[in-house]
Each structure stands twice: as C-alpha cells, then as structure tokens.
Design an enzyme around this catalytic site. Sequence first.
Site, PDB file in Angstrom:
ATOM      1  CG  ASP A 220      -1.959   1.022   1.259  1.00 48.43           C
ATOM      2  OD1 ASP A 220      -2.771   1.007   0.316  1.00 48.43           O
ATOM      3  OD2 ASP A 220      -2.017   1.839   2.189  1.00 48.43           O
ATOM      4  CD  GLU A 271      16.238 -14.072   3.439  1.00 45.02           C
ATOM      5  OE1 GLU A 271      15.665 -14.711   4.343  1.00 45.02           O
ATOM      6  OE2 GLU A 271      16.750 -12.952   3.621  1.00 45.02           O
TER       7      GLU A 271
HETATM    8  C1  GLC Z   1      -4.442   2.891  -0.752  1.00 46.90           C
HETATM    9  C2  GLC Z   1      -5.632   1.958  -0.691  1.00 46.90           C
HETATM   10  C3  GLC Z   1      -6.820   2.749  -0.234  1.00 46.90           C
HETATM   11  C4  GLC Z   1      -6.507   3.319   1.131  1.00 46.90           C
HETATM   12  C5  GLC Z   1      -5.230   4.137   1.116  1.00 46.90           C
HETATM   13  C6  GLC Z   1      -4.739   4.450   2.493  1.00 46.90           C
HETATM   14  O1  GLC Z   1      -4.583   3.860  -1.704  1.00 46.90           O
HETATM   15  O2  GLC Z   1      -5.840   1.360  -1.933  1.00 46.90           O
HETATM   16  O3  GLC Z   1      -7.981   1.957  -0.193  1.00 46.90           O
HETATM   17  O4  GLC Z   1      -7.577   4.120   1.536  1.00 46.90           O
HETATM   18  O5  GLC Z   1      -4.188   3.445   0.489  1.00 46.90           O
HETATM   19  O6  GLC Z   1      -4.166   3.324   3.092  1.00 46.90           O
END
Ligand code: GLC
Length: 546
Positions: A220, A271
């Site tokens: 993310d 790994e």
């Molecule tokens: C990313 C995710 C989204 C989330 C954001 C904050 O963009 O896809 O759904 O709200 O990160 O973590």
Amino acid sequence: MGNMLARLLRAAIPAQRVATTAAPRSPWWRTAVVYQVYLRSFADADGNGIGDLQGLRSRLPYLAWLGVDALWINPHYPSGGADGGYDVIDYRAVDPEYGDVADLEQLVADARRVGLRVILDVVPNHTSDQHPWFQEALADPSSAAASRYHFAPPSEEPPNNWRSLFGGPAWSRTPDGRWYLHLFTPEQPDLNWRDPAVAEDFERTLRFWLDRGVSGFRVDVAYGLFKDADLRDNPGTYSPTLFGHGPEQAMTWNQPEVHDVWRRWRAICDEYDEAMLVGEVSLADVGQVALYSRPDELHQSLAFRLLKSPWSAEDYAEAVVEALDAFGEVGAPVSWVLSNHDKERKVTRFGGGDVGTARARAAVLLMLALPGSAYVYAGDELGLPQAAVPDEAKRDPIFFRSGGLRAGRDGCRVPMPWNETRGVGFSTDPDARPWLPIPEDWGRYAVSRQARDGGSMLTLYRRALAQRRAHPSFAEGEASVSRQGDVLTVRSVGPSGTVRCVVNMGSQPVVVRCPGSVLLSSTTRLPRSGDGLALPPDTAVWLSED
Ligand code: GLC
C-alpha cells in the site's frame, strides 16, 4: 518522449510502435492474472454479515474454475475500521471479524492445492491510531515510539502546508496539543521511516507471513513512507484529485530513500520460493512508477492509467504504449489494472447500462491481451455496476471528510452476489444484515445465474482467461500497438505464434482483416464482411493469425 509519443499516436495514420517486453521465460508473477478479493464483501461463513477467511476458502473452487492464478486479499489485520482496514493495529494478526492466523494458513494451503497463490496487503506508510506504538507515543512524548511517527511541538500553525489525500489538513493535534502527520485520515498517523525500528518491524512482518506460505504482498502507498527530511512546504497547491500526485506534492511523495526499502524487501522475498511484491505507486509520471520495479526492487508496480482513461482509442493507445515503454526500460512486466476497490466500477465508469457493459467486455479483452500481468477486481467478472449506497449506510472516510462532496468508494465495495436466493448467497445466514446494503436487483448478477449463461460477463471472463492460457503469445509475446482512428490493435508475436486483439472504440462498425481464426470476441454479433469481420462499436475480438 511523452510529447513525441502523443503526437505520433494522435496522427491519423496507423501509428505503429513496437514495445519490447524482453522477458526471459517467466517466473509466475510476470504473466499472472491476480484476482483482488475485497475480503469483507466476498463471502461470509459465520453469518454475521461480514465476509471472512473461511468464506473465501469455501469459494476457492469458484476462483480455480474462473481460471485466475493468484489472489490478493485486501487488509485482514485487526484495524480501527477508519479506512476499510487500511488502519492497522497489529500487522502480525488477523482481525477476529475475519478469522485467525490458522484460518489464513488453511486458506493458503487449500489455495495452493487448487493452483492459486495468495498475496496479502501490507500497509507500511501509516498505522492505526490504536496501534500500540501510537498509543505509547500519545502517552509519553519522550518514548521511543514517539520517534516512529511525525510529531511536532504545540504551536499555533501546523508545521507545513501539506493536505490529507482524503480532504482537510494533513496535521491533527494530540490531546496535549502536539501536531502529528497523517496523509490519510487522522486515525492513520504516518510512520517515520527515518527511525530504523520501523523498518525492522516491517521486515519481521514480511517474514511472519512468508513463513506461513503466502506468495507475496501488495504494498500500500509504496510511493510514500519517506517524507522530505525537513518536512518543507509543498511547492504547489493541493489537488483534489484522489490519486493524481504530481510535482506539486514533491515533498510528500516519491522520496529517493524509499527505493532502499524495496531493495531490502526484495532481498527478503528472494529468500523464499517465488514470493513477489506489487506496489501501489500512484505517481502521475509512469517513468517514475516504473523505477519502483527495477530488477532489485518491487517485482511489479501497478499501472493505473487505464483505470483513469476515458473510453477513447487515443487515450488507451497512449496509456498502453507509455506503460510498455516505461516498464520495458527497466525490464519489468506491466501490471495492468482496469478497476479496484478505490474506483468506480467500470461498467458505470464506461457509461452504465448496455453501453457500459459492452465497453467493459471489450476493455477486459484488451487488458487480458496485453503482455505482462493483469489485476481483476472481485465482482468485475460479474459486470457489477457501482451500487447506490444510501448516505446513512456509507463507511468510506472520503465521503465524510469531503463533507459529502465526494461520493466515496462504498459503491464498489458492496458484497458479491453468489445466487438468486434471499441475501444472494453472500452469507450463510440469509437473514444476516450485510455490512453494506446489497441492492435489490443484485441477484441478476449472481454467479449461479451467469455460470449457466453462455453470453454472460462471467462466461466471457472465464473464456478469456482460458484462451490467454492456451495462447501464451498474449501474455508473453512481443507486442506492437497501433491505432487507426477509433480502432486499437495489439499484435503480439510469441511462443504460440501471432495473435491480435482489435478493439473498436468508435461509434461505427469497422471491418477487421481476419486471415486466421477468431479466438474470442466480446460480442456474438460478428458478421463476416468480404474476407474480414464487421466489428461493431464498443466491441473487441481476439484473432489468431496462424
Ligand atoms: C491505498 C488503498 C486505499 C486506502 C489508502 C490508504 O490507496 O488502496 O484503499 O484508503 O491506500 O491506506
């Protein structure tokens, strides 16, 4: 390069460009079709109206039947629930709403048995405000935990002009008057990656899950983590566009230091057998995005431009060529995306109704014909439209933080319809109240109904995935992209010979030369015209030239 390319593609002549994918024969992830499971909305085994791991496990045969290669599961961790699970309290646990670690291990093992790999979502840019570190930092400003976040001493004004992506300022106050940074909601304090304890803890998290058999992670906000060392003001004004980060936010995103994190994570994955990392890198410049997938960094970074392009051959051609060029330069496959849990469902985005559905059918044939890897969002294979979620049922912080100006993302996160019974088979208890309301007519999109229908969206996805497997030239071949007016053609030469995908994005039928055979088409109306085929508007066809 950008301008020249754009000019070339705008020209009315067939603008032929060859993009090399130059891949050696693939590790699995280079050409994988990854199915994104929105866990909360997929299948509910314990009857509480919330999807869970055992529910997902019970639907593995469906996913194997559909023909995808791997699953990416949206965050499954204990969470404060402020942002759909992207506010994590404990990275090495499972939220009891979804099950426990043993359930996840069982899921991974069962998935492997039916040929599916499992990828988890990891959220390193921020934690939940309920994470023990943040709680400790709140209680004691001089604690070790406090240096793992971005705190600033009490003062009249916040430390800089940064804004939250979800609306409002990026700084909030603690009860004792300090400021802390949150690029998303105030419940998602940003971590300070200049503190080595942060990196160490995430490395432990990666190993924790890799040791349990997962095949990698979707990362993310992979373009985040590090911020400008002096937290200087951003040079430009805040753009209200959710994921369009350009130079105006140069201090907040895309700091050079972040690439070393990906190098360390890549070494950890190396790994393990065949583990991979796919990054969410929402930068405006695809050249910058591709740099995250240099050979010693993330295996993939998602190519988002198709997700945002209007229905136009010119835009699509440009997006495809640009991505093939940029990723080709670093030797990474392109990871194509047409939809996800953050964007309006594509049937709706493409105009809704029959037109939106026809275009969604054509678009997925295009995506699955492109070299590299592709991401399919749960429910897209059913042609789900964006659901109308009443304001009082909404959960997305974007809706609340924008004061209702932005609709938010709930409409693409509504539970899956599995059959036409009461409750559409989402929960084992038909009377369970689903966590987001399911529209009255959802049964018409149900898996059970579409599986019986040779003309359904589901049947199209299934056939396309089977043909993509049978004709590796699509995913592994060397592709050339051309455009003639509103018609986009991708011609690929590879291990299974020469294949073509032709998409008519205009409003008139076009005649397509067809020396070989038709492998698949997004429409049943494909009349012969001389020695070619008449391709109607908003349709696509796959051809084999051999
Ligand atoms: C990313 C995710 C989204 C989330 C954001 C904050 O963009 O896809 O759904 O709200 O990160 O973590």
